[in-house]
Design a protein around this motif. Sequence first.
Motif, PDB file in Angstrom:
ATOM      1  N   UNK A 187     -19.768-103.017  -1.129  1.00  0.00           N
ATOM      2  CA  UNK A 187     -19.402-101.808  -1.109  1.00  0.00           C
ATOM      3  C   UNK A 187     -19.046-100.663   0.306  1.00  0.00           C
ATOM      4  N   UNK A 188     -18.561-100.137   0.925  1.00  0.00           N
ATOM      5  CA  UNK A 188     -18.618 -99.732   1.903  1.00  0.00           C
ATOM      6  C   UNK A 188     -20.327 -98.509   1.926  1.00  0.00           C
ATOM      7  N   UNK A 189     -20.710 -98.848   2.774  1.00  0.00           N
ATOM      8  CA  UNK A 189     -22.146 -98.352   2.760  1.00  0.00           C
ATOM      9  C   UNK A 189     -22.431 -97.054   4.269  1.00  0.00           C
ATOM     10  N   UNK A 190     -21.097 -97.886   5.182  1.00  0.00           N
ATOM     11  CA  UNK A 190     -20.706 -97.256   7.082  1.00  0.00           C
ATOM     12  C   UNK A 190     -20.014 -97.115   7.342  1.00  0.00           C
ATOM     13  N   UNK A 191     -19.507 -96.158   8.189  1.00  0.00           N
ATOM     14  CA  UNK A 191     -17.845 -96.473   9.230  1.00  0.00           C
ATOM     15  C   UNK A 191     -17.860 -96.182  10.609  1.00  0.00           C
ATOM     16  N   UNK A 192     -17.575 -96.335  10.885  1.00  0.00           N
ATOM     17  CA  UNK A 192     -17.306 -96.828  12.321  1.00  0.00           C
ATOM     18  C   UNK A 192     -16.321 -96.008  12.679  1.00  0.00           C
ATOM     19  N   UNK A 193     -16.838 -95.403  14.041  1.00  0.00           N
ATOM     20  CA  UNK A 193     -15.024 -94.684  14.528  1.00  0.00           C
ATOM     21  C   UNK A 193     -14.397 -95.138  15.768  1.00  0.00           C
ATOM     22  N   UNK A 194     -13.469 -95.535  16.211  1.00  0.00           N
ATOM     23  CA  UNK A 194     -13.278 -95.595  17.468  1.00  0.00           C
ATOM     24  C   UNK A 194     -12.251 -94.185  17.975  1.00  0.00           C
ATOM     25  N   UNK A 195     -12.620 -94.018  19.286  1.00  0.00           N
ATOM     26  CA  UNK A 195     -12.682 -92.150  19.749  1.00  0.00           C
ATOM     27  C   UNK A 195     -11.047 -91.940  20.492  1.00  0.00           C
ATOM     28  N   UNK A 196     -10.218 -92.671  21.271  1.00  0.00           N
ATOM     29  CA  UNK A 196      -9.146 -92.184  21.624  1.00  0.00           C
ATOM     30  C   UNK A 196      -7.920 -92.451  20.008  1.00  0.00           C
ATOM     31  N   UNK A 197      -6.967 -91.157  19.970  1.00  0.00           N
ATOM     32  CA  UNK A 197      -6.001 -91.216  19.132  1.00  0.00           C
ATOM     33  C   UNK A 197      -6.727 -91.931  17.484  1.00  0.00           C
ATOM     34  N   UNK A 198      -8.381 -91.725  17.722  1.00  0.00           N
ATOM     35  CA  UNK A 198      -8.648 -91.853  16.232  1.00  0.00           C
ATOM     36  C   UNK A 198      -9.081 -90.520  15.661  1.00  0.00           C
ATOM     37  N   UNK A 199      -9.566 -90.271  16.861  1.00  0.00           N
ATOM     38  CA  UNK A 199     -10.981 -88.938  16.640  1.00  0.00           C
ATOM     39  C   UNK A 199     -10.588 -87.641  17.103  1.00  0.00           C
ATOM     40  N   UNK A 200     -10.220 -88.435  18.994  1.00  0.00           N
ATOM     41  CA  UNK A 200      -9.681 -87.251  20.298  1.00  0.00           C
ATOM     42  C   UNK A 200      -7.895 -87.317  20.178  1.00  0.00           C
ATOM     43  N   UNK A 201      -7.028 -86.313  20.308  1.00  0.00           N
ATOM     44  CA  UNK A 201      -5.368 -86.171  20.834  1.00  0.00           C
ATOM     45  C   UNK A 201      -5.428 -86.344  21.877  1.00  0.00           C
ATOM     46  N   UNK A 202      -5.125 -87.004  22.832  1.00  0.00           N
ATOM     47  CA  UNK A 202      -5.022 -87.763  24.015  1.00  0.00           C
ATOM     48  C   UNK A 202      -3.853 -86.799  24.802  1.00  0.00           C
ATOM     49  N   UNK A 203      -2.645 -86.010  23.721  1.00  0.00           N
ATOM     50  CA  UNK A 203      -1.825 -85.461  24.802  1.00  0.00           C
ATOM     51  C   UNK A 203      -2.140 -84.955  26.049  1.00  0.00           C
ATOM     52  N   UNK A 204      -3.344 -84.228  25.855  1.00  0.00           N
ATOM     53  CA  UNK A 204      -4.190 -83.106  26.699  1.00  0.00           C
ATOM     54  C   UNK A 204      -4.306 -83.936  28.065  1.00  0.00           C
ATOM     55  N   UNK A 205      -4.292 -84.909  27.920  1.00  0.00           N
ATOM     56  CA  UNK A 205      -5.247 -85.779  28.791  1.00  0.00           C
ATOM     57  C   UNK A 205      -3.894 -86.642  30.216  1.00  0.00           C
ATOM     58  N   UNK A 206      -3.555 -87.324  28.837  1.00  0.00           N
ATOM     59  CA  UNK A 206      -2.000 -87.451  29.781  1.00  0.00           C
ATOM     60  C   UNK A 206      -1.366 -86.776  30.169  1.00  0.00           C
ATOM     61  N   UNK A 207      -0.703 -85.376  29.883  1.00  0.00           N
ATOM     62  CA  UNK A 207      -0.499 -84.328  30.528  1.00  0.00           C
ATOM     63  C   UNK A 207      -0.953 -83.808  31.738  1.00  0.00           C
ATOM     64  N   UNK A 208      -2.435 -83.392  31.846  1.00  0.00           N
ATOM     65  CA  UNK A 208      -3.092 -83.253  32.809  1.00  0.00           C
ATOM     66  C   UNK A 208      -3.171 -85.171  33.956  1.00  0.00           C
ATOM     67  N   UNK A 209      -3.210 -85.883  33.532  1.00  0.00           N
ATOM     68  CA  UNK A 209      -2.437 -87.299  34.443  1.00  0.00           C
ATOM     69  C   UNK A 209      -1.052 -87.410  35.364  1.00  0.00           C
ATOM     70  N   UNK A 210      -0.726 -86.481  34.672  1.00  0.00           N
ATOM     71  CA  UNK A 210       1.158 -87.139  35.350  1.00  0.00           C
ATOM     72  C   UNK A 210       0.827 -85.352  36.060  1.00  0.00           C
ATOM     73  N   UNK A 211       0.435 -84.941  35.506  1.00  0.00           N
ATOM     74  CA  UNK A 211       0.642 -83.538  36.644  1.00  0.00           C
ATOM     75  C   UNK A 211      -0.449 -83.945  38.435  1.00  0.00           C
ATOM     76  N   UNK A 212      -1.439 -84.397  37.307  1.00  0.00           N
ATOM     77  CA  UNK A 212      -1.680 -85.291  38.833  1.00  0.00           C
ATOM     78  C   UNK A 212      -1.178 -86.011  39.873  1.00  0.00           C
ATOM     79  N   UNK A 213       0.045 -87.179  39.124  1.00  0.00           N
ATOM     80  CA  UNK A 213       0.578 -87.975  39.685  1.00  0.00           C
ATOM     81  C   UNK A 213       2.102 -87.824  39.915  1.00  0.00           C
ATOM     82  N   UNK A 214       2.214 -85.886  40.042  1.00  0.00           N
ATOM     83  CA  UNK A 214       3.827 -85.823  40.321  1.00  0.00           C
ATOM     84  C   UNK A 214       4.563 -86.134  39.530  1.00  0.00           C
TER      85      UNK A 214
END
Length: 218
Positions: free
Chosen positions: A1-28
Amino acid sequence: MVRAVVFDVGETLIDETRIWTRWAERLGVPALTFLGVLGGCAALGLQHTDAFAMVRPGLDLDAEEAAWAADDPDGLRSGFDADDLYPDVVPALTALRAAGLRLVIAGNQPPRALAALRAMNLPVDEIRNSAELGVEKPAPAFFAAAAELAGVPPQEIAYVGDRTDNDVLPAADAGMIPVLIRRGPWGYLHARRPEAARAHVVDSLLELPQLLKGLTAA
């Protein structure tokens, strides 16, 4: 029986689209180009850091991040906030907690990501990251630490992540129940790999309450 759930963060809880888009802008670099290179890294079994070397050979990533922080000290830069949560996160966490499950967030993240996650007031019991734990996935010690945070035996824990190599297979090897979420570049690609058959594959966190009923580790 499952009594606990552990979650990853990036692309599990967090949509990283804005992060990578800002990096692209930073790098030109055009955003589509950088996102495409990231997808190529996922397909080739490379890490996301390899994308930086491809588009900017010789880039010192730590130095670039420091320079970015100096240029924009109050900006999100490579970070995230509540606006980057996937829409299913809060409803799914709320439903799982109502079902009596202990919820833990534990992923490979830099120190400031911990503060960002805690500021969201998510309905979870523990939030930790690799920077605080002193060990990164896929090391067995990371999953041992996650199990300690969950407070139940590994076989009673489901680990949810978007990668087979970094998340769900090491979790399965640690005795946990592996759940692969099919989103983000790695999630879609890894769901097609033969080894994904070892995991339960979902397309939304909202599928978890029903999936986890009565599940046991392999």
